[in-house]
Design a protein around this motif. Structure first.
Motif, PDB file in Angstrom:
ATOM      1  N   LYS A  16       0.788  -1.139  -0.082  1.00 16.93           N
ATOM      2  CA  LYS A  16       0.017   0.126  -0.013  1.00 16.93           C
ATOM      3  C   LYS A  16       0.858   1.262   0.061  1.00 16.93           C
ATOM      4  CE  LYS A  16      -3.415   2.331   2.982  1.00 16.93           C
ATOM      5  NZ  LYS A  16      -4.487   2.212   4.031  1.00 16.93           N
ATOM      6  N   GLN A  17       1.927   1.212   0.668  1.00 13.27           N
ATOM      7  CA  GLN A  17       2.803   2.417   0.880  1.00 13.27           C
ATOM      8  C   GLN A  17       3.539   2.601  -0.381  1.00 13.27           C
ATOM      9  OE1 GLN A  17       3.093   4.448   3.487  1.00 13.27           O
ATOM     10  NE2 GLN A  17       4.175   5.903   2.204  1.00 13.27           N
ATOM     11  N   GLN A  18       3.976   1.430  -1.098  1.00 16.36           N
ATOM     12  CA  GLN A  18       4.547   1.407  -2.299  1.00 16.36           C
ATOM     13  C   GLN A  18       3.805   2.048  -3.572  1.00 16.36           C
ATOM     14  OE1 GLN A  18       5.783  -2.305  -4.085  1.00 16.36           O
ATOM     15  NE2 GLN A  18       7.307  -1.310  -5.082  1.00 16.36           N
ATOM     16  N   VAL A  19       2.440   1.903  -3.500  1.00 16.10           N
ATOM     17  CA  VAL A  19       1.416   2.234  -4.500  1.00 16.10           C
ATOM     18  C   VAL A  19       1.217   3.811  -4.196  1.00 16.10           C
ATOM     19  CG1 VAL A  19      -0.876   2.410  -5.205  1.00 16.10           C
ATOM     20  CG2 VAL A  19       0.260   0.180  -4.836  1.00 16.10           C
ATOM     21  N   MET A  20       1.229   4.360  -2.784  1.00 18.01           N
ATOM     22  CA  MET A  20       0.732   5.711  -2.510  1.00 18.01           C
ATOM     23  C   MET A  20       2.120   6.413  -2.869  1.00 18.01           C
ATOM     24  SD  MET A  20      -2.045   5.851  -1.341  1.00 18.01           S
ATOM     25  CE  MET A  20      -1.861   7.443  -0.664  1.00 18.01           C
ATOM     26  N   ASP A  21       3.354   5.712  -2.698  1.00 13.50           N
ATOM     27  CA  ASP A  21       4.539   6.533  -3.089  1.00 13.50           C
ATOM     28  C   ASP A  21       4.615   6.837  -4.452  1.00 13.50           C
ATOM     29  OD1 ASP A  21       5.198   6.722  -0.315  1.00 13.50           O
ATOM     30  OD2 ASP A  21       6.595   5.265  -0.292  1.00 13.50           O
ATOM     31  N   GLN A  22       4.296   5.770  -5.459  1.00 14.41           N
ATOM     32  CA  GLN A  22       4.114   6.135  -6.701  1.00 14.41           C
ATOM     33  C   GLN A  22       3.029   6.795  -7.136  1.00 14.41           C
ATOM     34  OE1 GLN A  22       4.947   2.706  -9.051  1.00 14.41           O
ATOM     35  NE2 GLN A  22       4.483   3.638 -10.997  1.00 14.41           N
ATOM     36  N   VAL A  23       1.899   7.011  -6.642  1.00 15.13           N
ATOM     37  CA  VAL A  23       0.977   8.051  -6.739  1.00 15.13           C
ATOM     38  C   VAL A  23       1.394   9.386  -6.613  1.00 15.13           C
ATOM     39  CG1 VAL A  23      -1.422   8.871  -6.218  1.00 15.13           C
ATOM     40  CG2 VAL A  23      -0.852   6.469  -6.513  1.00 15.13           C
ATOM     41  N   ARG A  24       2.075   9.730  -5.316  1.00 11.68           N
ATOM     42  CA  ARG A  24       2.702  11.028  -4.971  1.00 11.68           C
ATOM     43  C   ARG A  24       3.671  11.472  -6.153  1.00 11.68           C
ATOM     44  NH1 ARG A  24       2.727   8.595   0.314  1.00 11.68           N
ATOM     45  NH2 ARG A  24       0.980   9.759   1.429  1.00 11.68           N
ATOM     46  N   GLU A  26       4.060  10.354  -9.309  1.00 10.38           N
ATOM     47  CA  GLU A  26       3.411  10.687 -10.573  1.00 10.38           C
ATOM     48  C   GLU A  26       2.768  12.088 -10.495  1.00 10.38           C
ATOM     49  OE1 GLU A  26       1.033   7.532 -11.781  1.00 10.38           O
ATOM     50  OE2 GLU A  26       2.704   6.015 -11.820  1.00 10.38           O
ATOM     51  N   LEU A  27       2.165  12.272  -9.293  1.00 13.36           N
ATOM     52  CA  LEU A  27       1.463  13.655  -9.019  1.00 13.36           C
ATOM     53  C   LEU A  27       2.368  14.802  -9.177  1.00 13.36           C
ATOM     54  CD1 LEU A  27      -1.139  13.021  -6.363  1.00 13.36           C
ATOM     55  CD2 LEU A  27      -1.471  14.014  -8.727  1.00 13.36           C
ATOM     56  N   ALA A  28       3.689  14.820  -8.285  1.00 13.50           N
ATOM     57  CA  ALA A  28       4.590  15.673  -8.514  1.00 13.50           C
ATOM     58  C   ALA A  28       5.071  16.062  -9.992  1.00 13.50           C
ATOM     59  CB  ALA A  28       5.845  15.089  -7.590  1.00 13.50           C
ATOM     60  N   LEU A  29       5.397  14.821 -10.805  1.00 11.06           N
ATOM     61  CA  LEU A  29       5.830  15.019 -11.857  1.00 11.06           C
ATOM     62  C   LEU A  29       4.850  16.036 -12.957  1.00 11.06           C
ATOM     63  CD1 LEU A  29       7.728  14.312 -14.338  1.00 11.06           C
ATOM     64  CD2 LEU A  29       6.521  12.314 -14.441  1.00 11.06           C
ATOM     65  N   ALA A  30       3.494  15.445 -12.626  1.00 15.07           N
ATOM     66  CA  ALA A  30       2.287  16.221 -13.498  1.00 15.07           C
ATOM     67  C   ALA A  30       2.308  17.434 -13.063  1.00 15.07           C
ATOM     68  CB  ALA A  30       1.059  15.591 -13.284  1.00 15.07           C
ATOM     69  N   ASN A  31       2.490  18.027 -11.790  1.00 12.05           N
ATOM     70  CA  ASN A  31       2.812  19.114 -11.434  1.00 12.05           C
ATOM     71  C   ASN A  31       3.839  20.096 -12.022  1.00 12.05           C
ATOM     72  OD1 ASN A  31       0.342  19.554  -9.845  1.00 12.05           O
ATOM     73  ND2 ASN A  31       1.467  18.728  -7.840  1.00 12.05           N
ATOM     74  N   ALA A  32       4.964  19.533 -11.798  1.00 14.57           N
ATOM     75  CA  ALA A  32       6.172  20.179 -12.587  1.00 14.57           C
ATOM     76  C   ALA A  32       5.922  20.548 -14.029  1.00 14.57           C
ATOM     77  CB  ALA A  32       7.229  19.063 -12.295  1.00 14.57           C
ATOM     78  N   GLN A  33       5.306  19.268 -14.736  1.00 14.23           N
ATOM     79  CA  GLN A  33       4.852  19.605 -16.128  1.00 14.23           C
ATOM     80  C   GLN A  33       3.940  20.595 -16.563  1.00 14.23           C
ATOM     81  OE1 GLN A  33       3.884  15.615 -17.200  1.00 14.23           O
ATOM     82  NE2 GLN A  33       5.561  15.133 -18.024  1.00 14.23           N
ATOM     83  N   GLU A  34       3.054  20.730 -15.551  1.00 15.80           N
ATOM     84  CA  GLU A  34       2.002  21.929 -15.667  1.00 15.80           C
ATOM     85  C   GLU A  34       2.717  23.128 -15.287  1.00 15.80           C
ATOM     86  OE1 GLU A  34      -2.137  23.363 -13.674  1.00 15.80           O
ATOM     87  OE2 GLU A  34      -1.477  21.598 -12.992  1.00 15.80           O
ATOM     88  N   LEU A  35       3.695  23.275 -14.420  1.00 15.96           N
ATOM     89  CA  LEU A  35       4.398  24.370 -14.055  1.00 15.96           C
ATOM     90  C   LEU A  35       5.102  24.894 -15.261  1.00 15.96           C
ATOM     91  CD1 LEU A  35       5.277  26.759 -12.290  1.00 15.96           C
ATOM     92  CD2 LEU A  35       6.889  25.140 -11.338  1.00 15.96           C
ATOM     93  N   ILE A  36       5.893  23.891 -15.780  1.00 12.30           N
ATOM     94  CA  ILE A  36       6.377  24.491 -17.022  1.00 12.30           C
ATOM     95  C   ILE A  36       5.873  24.764 -18.091  1.00 12.30           C
ATOM     96  CG2 ILE A  36       8.161  23.349 -18.824  1.00 12.30           C
ATOM     97  CD1 ILE A  36       9.401  21.497 -16.416  1.00 12.30           C
TER      98      ILE A  36
END
Length: 98
Positions: A16-24, A26-36
């Protein structure tokens, strides 16, 4: 029988922790892409009124300042949002007895 018997409580929690870390992540990457993307869109439109083969020094300076301001604003909004979500999460946790 079911495969669920093969998983201990710790193993499921680790998964469960591994999945949550992966989601976090991916969200960080999506936020960085949106910022750029937003920086490119907003700052280019503001600083380069007539695109040419290269940027002159005033356009470069404008884009640099625009990017700095946009990232500062983005960080303030992000921190404020995270703090608000954390506060609301804590308040909801305390409201369980109502």
């Amino acid at each position: 029988m079911s495969d669920f018997g093969n998983y201990g409580g710790g193993s499921m929690e680790a998964k469960k922790q591994q999945v949550m870390d992966q989601v976090r992540s991916e969200l960080a990457l999506a936020n960085a892409q949106e910022l750029i993307n937003k920086i490119n869109e907003k700052c280019f439109a503001k600083c380069v009124p007539k695109p040419g083969s290269k940027l002159d020094s005033s356009e470069q300076a404008c884009i640099s300042k625009c990017m700095d301001r946009y990232m500062e604003a983005w960080n303030i909004v992000s921190r404020t949002y995270i703090n608000r979500v954390q506060r609301e999460s804590q308040n909801m946790g305390g409201a369980g007895g109502l």
